[in-house]
Design a protein around this motif. Structure first.
Motif, PDB file in Angstrom:
ATOM      1  N   SER A 169      10.876   7.124  -1.314  1.00  0.00           N
ATOM      2  CA  SER A 169      10.322   6.508  -2.116  1.00  0.00           C
ATOM      3  C   SER A 169      12.132   5.545  -1.948  1.00  0.00           C
ATOM      4  O   SER A 169      12.592   5.965  -1.029  1.00  0.00           O
TER       5      SER A 169
ATOM      6  N   LYS B  28      12.094  -0.727  -0.371  1.00  0.00           N
ATOM      7  CA  LYS B  28      11.308  -2.339  -0.842  1.00  0.00           C
ATOM      8  C   LYS B  28      11.779  -3.121   0.565  1.00  0.00           C
ATOM      9  O   LYS B  28      13.072  -2.975   1.531  1.00  0.00           O
TER      10      LYS B  28
ATOM     11  N   SER C 116       6.608  -1.997  -1.905  1.00  0.00           N
ATOM     12  CA  SER C 116       8.180  -0.844  -2.485  1.00  0.00           C
ATOM     13  C   SER C 116       6.800  -0.181  -1.163  1.00  0.00           C
ATOM     14  O   SER C 116       5.865  -0.674  -1.281  1.00  0.00           O
TER      15      SER C 116
ATOM     16  N   SER D 214       2.187   0.035   2.139  1.00  0.00           N
ATOM     17  CA  SER D 214       2.444  -0.172   0.923  1.00  0.00           C
ATOM     18  C   SER D 214       1.937   1.558  -0.185  1.00  0.00           C
ATOM     19  O   SER D 214       0.850   1.137   0.133  1.00  0.00           O
TER      20      SER D 214
END
Length: 170
Positions: A94, A97, A106, A125
């Motif tokens: 996380s 991007k 992402s 992704s």
């Protein structure tokens, strides 16, 4: 940071300060057989790594966007980047991007084939779309620190000798 619980933090190796955090980030990337330029972060405040669970996190003062020149790709790194790592694989990622055409996508997983002797790295992704690139696009040449120190010492000694000769001649 959903992955980084109090329990994980208690067991993790944690470092603070930009210089040591950059160094530890490169060490951890090497440990998991990933290219050393994969996380070109700046002003890192904290790095943590729980080897038992594989949870890793990085906090930086502000988000940055980095262009990987060799593949002409923009990647954005948020103020907090978290993941679960193992040899050749970064999962549950996380805070990262990549720009594809006009949108930011992402990145949830990064992996290499057959670590550590791989030449390709794949970015995936959450929608399972993926792109594969050469590992070389994310590798930064490492400068041997000891050679720099030796050269600096030699330069200082040469200057000192020249100054001593100049004083004697005067």
């Amino acid at each position: 940071m959903g992955l980084v619980t109090d329990e994980v933090r208690a067991k993790a190796e944690m470092y603070t300060g930009d210089e040591i955090c950059r160094e530890k980030t490169k060490v951890f990337l090497k440990e998991i057989a990933m290219p050393n330029g994969l996380l070109p972060l700046k002003d890192i405040e904290e790095v943590g790594y729980d080897r038992e669970s594989g949870v890793v996190w990085l906090k930086q003062k502000q988000s940055i966007t980095h262009k990987f020149e060799e593949i002409d790709k923009l990647v954005s790194y948020g103020t907090e980047v978290t993941a679960v790592v193992q040899a050749g694989k970064i999962k549950k990622l996380s805070g990262v991007k990549a720009k594809e055409l006009l949108i930011w996508v992402s990145i949830s997983e990064i992996y290499t084939e057959d670590p550590p002797n791989t030449e390709k790295i794949t970015f995936k992704s959450p929608t399972t779309l993926s792109r594969t690139f050469p590992v070389s696009a994310f590798t930064v040449p490492e400068e041997p620190a000891t050679e720099k120190k030796v050269e600096a010492t030699e330069v200082k000694e040469t200057v000192a000798v020249k100054e001593a000769v100049a004083v004697k001649e005067a």
